[in-house]
Write a protein that holds these residues in place. Sequence first.
Motif, PDB file in Angstrom:
ATOM      1  N   ASP A  45      75.178  73.762  97.477  1.00 57.99           N
ATOM      2  CA  ASP A  45      75.731  75.100  97.618  1.00 57.99           C
ATOM      3  C   ASP A  45      76.852  75.323  96.604  1.00 57.99           C
ATOM      4  O   ASP A  45      76.881  76.335  95.902  1.00 57.99           O
ATOM      5  N   VAL A  46      77.742  74.378  96.502  1.00 59.52           N
ATOM      6  CA  VAL A  46      78.860  74.491  95.567  1.00 59.52           C
ATOM      7  C   VAL A  46      78.342  74.640  94.140  1.00 59.52           C
ATOM      8  O   VAL A  46      78.759  75.536  93.407  1.00 59.52           O
ATOM      9  N   VAL A  47      77.411  73.799  93.767  1.00 58.33           N
ATOM     10  CA  VAL A  47      76.902  73.840  92.395  1.00 58.33           C
ATOM     11  C   VAL A  47      76.220  75.175  92.106  1.00 58.33           C
ATOM     12  O   VAL A  47      76.459  75.797  91.071  1.00 58.33           O
ATOM     13  N   HIS A  48      75.405  75.624  93.045  1.00 58.21           N
ATOM     14  CA  HIS A  48      74.719  76.897  92.819  1.00 58.21           C
ATOM     15  C   HIS A  48      75.683  78.062  92.714  1.00 58.21           C
ATOM     16  O   HIS A  48      75.554  78.917  91.854  1.00 58.21           O
ATOM     17  N   ARG A  49      76.632  78.087  93.607  1.00 59.12           N
ATOM     18  CA  ARG A  49      77.609  79.168  93.538  1.00 59.12           C
ATOM     19  C   ARG A  49      78.385  79.109  92.236  1.00 59.12           C
ATOM     20  O   ARG A  49      78.660  80.130  91.604  1.00 59.12           O
ATOM     21  N   THR A  50      78.749  77.916  91.841  1.00 62.53           N
ATOM     22  CA  THR A  50      79.531  77.769  90.620  1.00 62.53           C
ATOM     23  C   THR A  50      78.784  78.295  89.404  1.00 62.53           C
ATOM     24  O   THR A  50      79.318  79.058  88.600  1.00 62.53           O
ATOM     25  N   VAL A  51      77.561  77.910  89.297  1.00 58.35           N
ATOM     26  CA  VAL A  51      76.821  78.274  88.092  1.00 58.35           C
ATOM     27  C   VAL A  51      76.597  79.789  88.035  1.00 58.35           C
ATOM     28  O   VAL A  51      76.672  80.407  86.975  1.00 58.35           O
ATOM     29  N   ARG A  52      76.379  80.374  89.194  1.00 58.44           N
ATOM     30  CA  ARG A  52      76.204  81.827  89.216  1.00 58.44           C
ATOM     31  C   ARG A  52      77.517  82.532  88.891  1.00 58.44           C
ATOM     32  O   ARG A  52      77.545  83.513  88.157  1.00 58.44           O
ATOM     33  N   LEU A  53      78.567  82.024  89.488  1.00 61.17           N
ATOM     34  CA  LEU A  53      79.882  82.602  89.226  1.00 61.17           C
ATOM     35  C   LEU A  53      80.199  82.576  87.742  1.00 61.17           C
ATOM     36  O   LEU A  53      80.615  83.577  87.150  1.00 61.17           O
ATOM     37  N   LEU A  54      79.978  81.433  87.153  1.00 58.09           N
ATOM     38  CA  LEU A  54      80.301  81.258  85.741  1.00 58.09           C
ATOM     39  C   LEU A  54      79.472  82.202  84.869  1.00 58.09           C
ATOM     40  O   LEU A  54      79.982  82.803  83.916  1.00 58.09           O
ATOM     41  N   ALA A  55      78.201  82.341  85.210  1.00 47.26           N
ATOM     42  CA  ALA A  55      77.330  83.236  84.444  1.00 47.26           C
ATOM     43  C   ALA A  55      77.817  84.675  84.567  1.00 47.26           C
ATOM     44  O   ALA A  55      77.834  85.434  83.601  1.00 47.26           O
ATOM     45  N   GLN A  56      78.239  85.012  85.747  1.00 42.80           N
ATOM     46  CA  GLN A  56      78.665  86.376  86.007  1.00 42.80           C
ATOM     47  C   GLN A  56      79.994  86.681  85.311  1.00 42.80           C
ATOM     48  O   GLN A  56      80.152  87.728  84.693  1.00 42.80           O
ATOM     49  N   LEU A  57      80.913  85.755  85.400  1.00 48.42           N
ATOM     50  CA  LEU A  57      82.231  85.959  84.792  1.00 48.42           C
ATOM     51  C   LEU A  57      82.150  86.043  83.277  1.00 48.42           C
ATOM     52  O   LEU A  57      82.731  86.936  82.659  1.00 48.42           O
ATOM     53  N   THR A  58      81.450  85.108  82.688  1.00 46.71           N
ATOM     54  CA  THR A  58      81.453  85.041  81.225  1.00 46.71           C
ATOM     55  C   THR A  58      80.357  85.903  80.610  1.00 46.71           C
ATOM     56  O   THR A  58      80.377  86.160  79.416  1.00 46.71           O
ATOM     57  N   ARG A  59      79.415  86.306  81.417  1.00 45.94           N
ATOM     58  CA  ARG A  59      78.248  87.034  80.921  1.00 45.94           C
ATOM     59  C   ARG A  59      77.543  86.239  79.843  1.00 45.94           C
ATOM     60  O   ARG A  59      77.115  86.762  78.818  1.00 45.94           O
ATOM     61  N   GLN A  60      77.478  84.961  80.082  1.00 42.69           N
ATOM     62  CA  GLN A  60      76.729  84.085  79.187  1.00 42.69           C
ATOM     63  C   GLN A  60      75.807  83.227  80.046  1.00 42.69           C
ATOM     64  O   GLN A  60      75.775  83.380  81.257  1.00 42.69           O
ATOM     65  N   VAL A  61      75.095  82.331  79.405  1.00 37.76           N
ATOM     66  CA  VAL A  61      74.307  81.366  80.164  1.00 37.76           C
ATOM     67  C   VAL A  61      75.245  80.273  80.662  1.00 37.76           C
ATOM     68  O   VAL A  61      76.013  79.719  79.883  1.00 37.76           O
ATOM     69  N   ALA A  62      75.189  79.992  81.957  1.00 38.55           N
ATOM     70  CA  ALA A  62      76.069  78.972  82.519  1.00 38.55           C
ATOM     71  C   ALA A  62      75.278  77.714  82.843  1.00 38.55           C
ATOM     72  O   ALA A  62      74.119  77.782  83.250  1.00 38.55           O
ATOM     73  N   VAL A  63      75.920  76.580  82.643  1.00 42.32           N
ATOM     74  CA  VAL A  63      75.283  75.299  82.928  1.00 42.32           C
ATOM     75  C   VAL A  63      76.252  74.438  83.722  1.00 42.32           C
ATOM     76  O   VAL A  63      77.413  74.314  83.349  1.00 42.32           O
ATOM     77  N   VAL A  64      75.788  73.879  84.810  1.00 44.47           N
ATOM     78  CA  VAL A  64      76.630  72.975  85.589  1.00 44.47           C
ATOM     79  C   VAL A  64      75.872  71.682  85.858  1.00 44.47           C
ATOM     80  O   VAL A  64      74.743  71.704  86.345  1.00 44.47           O
ATOM     81  N   GLN A  65      76.509  70.588  85.503  1.00 47.29           N
ATOM     82  CA  GLN A  65      75.926  69.289  85.786  1.00 47.29           C
ATOM     83  C   GLN A  65      76.345  68.867  87.184  1.00 47.29           C
ATOM     84  O   GLN A  65      77.504  69.016  87.567  1.00 47.29           O
ATOM     85  N   TYR A  66      75.403  68.365  87.963  1.00 51.01           N
ATOM     86  CA  TYR A  66      75.779  67.805  89.265  1.00 51.01           C
ATOM     87  C   TYR A  66      76.665  66.587  89.007  1.00 51.01           C
ATOM     88  O   TYR A  66      76.559  65.959  87.955  1.00 51.01           O
ATOM     89  N   PRO A  67      77.512  66.259  89.954  1.00 46.38           N
ATOM     90  CA  PRO A  67      78.328  65.063  89.770  1.00 46.38           C
ATOM     91  C   PRO A  67      77.447  63.893  89.351  1.00 46.38           C
ATOM     92  O   PRO A  67      76.432  63.617  89.988  1.00 46.38           O
ATOM     93  N   SER A  68      77.825  63.270  88.279  1.00 42.11           N
ATOM     94  CA  SER A  68      76.999  62.199  87.733  1.00 42.11           C
ATOM     95  C   SER A  68      76.932  61.018  88.680  1.00 42.11           C
ATOM     96  O   SER A  68      77.930  60.591  89.258  1.00 42.11           O
ATOM     97  N   LEU A  69      75.737  60.477  88.825  1.00 39.59           N
ATOM     98  CA  LEU A  69      75.616  59.295  89.683  1.00 39.59           C
ATOM     99  C   LEU A  69      76.364  58.123  89.081  1.00 39.59           C
ATOM    100  O   LEU A  69      76.944  57.307  89.794  1.00 39.59           O
ATOM    101  N   ALA A  70      76.357  58.042  87.763  1.00 44.26           N
ATOM    102  CA  ALA A  70      77.033  56.927  87.112  1.00 44.26           C
ATOM    103  C   ALA A  70      78.520  56.895  87.479  1.00 44.26           C
ATOM    104  O   ALA A  70      79.152  55.849  87.511  1.00 44.26           O
ATOM    105  N   ARG A  71      79.075  58.062  87.766  1.00 42.21           N
ATOM    106  CA  ARG A  71      80.500  58.140  88.110  1.00 42.21           C
ATOM    107  C   ARG A  71      80.727  58.113  89.616  1.00 42.21           C
ATOM    108  O   ARG A  71      81.835  58.287  90.086  1.00 42.21           O
ATOM    109  N   SER A  72      79.638  57.983  90.370  1.00 44.32           N
ATOM    110  CA  SER A  72      79.773  58.044  91.822  1.00 44.32           C
ATOM    111  C   SER A  72      79.799  56.650  92.431  1.00 44.32           C
ATOM    112  O   SER A  72      79.315  55.685  91.851  1.00 44.32           O
TER     113      SER A  72
END
Lengths: 341, 341
Positions: free
Chosen positions: A105-132
Amino acid sequence: MGLDDRKLAVLRAIVEDYVATQEPVGSKALVERHQLGVSPATVRNDMAVLEEEGYIRQPHTSAGRVPTDRGYRLFVDRLSRVKPLSPAERRAIERFLVGAVDLDDVVHRTVRLLAQLTRQVAVVQYPSLARSKVRHLELVPISTTRLMVVMIADTGRVEQRLVELPAPVPAEDVTDLRRLVNEKLVGSQLAETPPLVQALVEESATHLRPAMTTLSTVLLETLVERHEERIALAGTANLTRGGLLDFQGSLRPILEALEEEVVLLKLIGETEPSNATRVLIGDENEIDNLRAASVVSTGYGPGATIVGGLGVLGPTRMDYPGNIAMVRAVARYVGELLAQN
Amino acid sequence: MGLDDRKLAVLRAIVEDYVATQEPVGSKALVERHQLGVSPATVRNDMAVLEEEGYIRQPHTSAGRVPTDRGYRLFVDRLSRVKPLSPAERRAIERFLVGAVDLDDVVHRTVRLLAQLTRQVAVVQYPSLARSKVRHLELVPISTTRLMVVMIADTGRVEQRLVELPAPVPAEDVTDLRRLVNEKLVGSQLAETPPLVQALVEESATHLRPAMTTLSTVLLETLVERHEERIALAGTANLTRGGLLDFQGSLRPILEALEEEVVLLKLIGETEPSNATRVLIGDENEIDNLRAASVVSTGYGPGATIVGGLGVLGPTRMDYPGNIAMVRAVARYVGELLAQN
DNA sequence: GCTGGCACTCGACTGTAGCGAGTGCCAGTC
DNA sequence: GACTGGCACTCGCTACAGTCGAGTGCCAGC
């Protein structure tokens, strides 16, 4: 190279006007719209120098000037002033915070928010497993020879995978396997698990050995080797703004690139764990398909640690100060949100 | 309305030529490329009738004819011959089968395959939860007041959700909750769970009541009410083929529509459980943004049951027979794959 | 070092003309 | 009655010439 203050001011004005109007900007229009305190002729002289140095160029003789990638770079590095977010933007970001129930939910909301705010294509990486770190491993018997492995990471990510066992395994053994696996792996960084998993096989009792072997293979395979990174994308429709002028008329290569997770990861995935904002302008980009695009990205994570990257992609002719501010702001908010969990 | 065989043959020829060349087709070219056995003049007369009936139209006087949505409809319903898959296509589909480890994996491979085969935008709906039965519910304690609920459906789908408990719950109680929930819900269709979940709360012992209440709320909320449908998408770059001629020059509305999961679900989500192939042509589409596009979709599922939909989206000027054949073939293969699990 | 002036360039736009693909219609033929 | 060849007509496309104007580079003068 003599780039005095006024020449820099001229460059800044050119970038700002061109970004706003999308049209080559001439010397006259420039002095009218900005308080440069000199005449068009002087500006023209400055422009000639800027062009010689490669910061701007003319689409054709008798046209205004347009910034080059190099010009944007200078602008971003030395000329752009931080653009504070508007109250509306600030509110939008805060509003999106509330009510997120899930990492997904957080990731989806974030990516949409970012796209809407910047009016660009937004990309969000899920928290990396390597860092988890592993928070819990659950083994759910689907049948006597099938196990569903569910890994829950401390970053909130949940990964599951089906395991086909070589032979039927009784329920008590599954319980044992679950206990062993959790004892050994919980709390450890995922990138560091391979030796632990190895040890797990060697230390396990004979009757558990075959099951543990396949189990460990699958664990290593899915969680470490085939490093399971995920990406969310939004706002592709924004590419069509600026009607074909951006991206030299063809969205093709851009859309192709956006479909490749690997490419996106390279773009916004964090290489070194720092939360500096990175800006890639046009040609600086290593991916050929994206030579006509710019990317603004940064890392995010709870507190000071970085667990993933996020950013926006758009035409080189983009509002860098604004986008940088928004990407940073969103990253910070997401970080806070993650810290709460 | 007198549409004799030859007029139908003319319409078919027009559709085929226009799809192939993307250019309005004239009477002369038509008789040259097809064995109609009559002269251009005759064809012209037929064309006049077809135009009057609304099956074709002229972009402007003195141009060739182009099929209308209605013309495509007639073509699809009565004129198109089944196009058998080529050996290469057949092989491609089979090859993609092997090595899928996961539902996620299957869906991703399928959508990419479909996009590649049809050279259109491909859409695949994950097996619908409404059509799934609960195979297992796992409760994983994250902390004393936090529970991760993992639901595994018989279709292979796995959904998880975090639950905040109103008060700390000891480990034994979690075990009890897990047992109760599974006893009651395993094996039942998800759409039919609400009364069962309700009963669950009422029947549970007093000390479990508060936890069970929040748990049930979350279950209902995520699995039933906010019907958690998922969609995978691929091949958006294919929209740019046919260089702006399709979609009347603007990809904007299409890209926007593709970002809305709800829209996509409406398109390819199965309403009635049948495995008939559906074709929506241009205006027939209920979504305004997609009035310039066509959709070919069908249901898929293990054996005879249908658990989800898949399809492709492209310009009205698409190879309907080919796409229909491929969508069907892919759906059948995916069904077989699911049946194996 | 800045400025006003001036000649020059060149894309954008307009108008005209010719070409050709394609049509509709009609009279003639089987 | 159905089909065909012929013919006049339409109209988009391309090429070409001409004009306009934004914008430039350069230079002499302050």
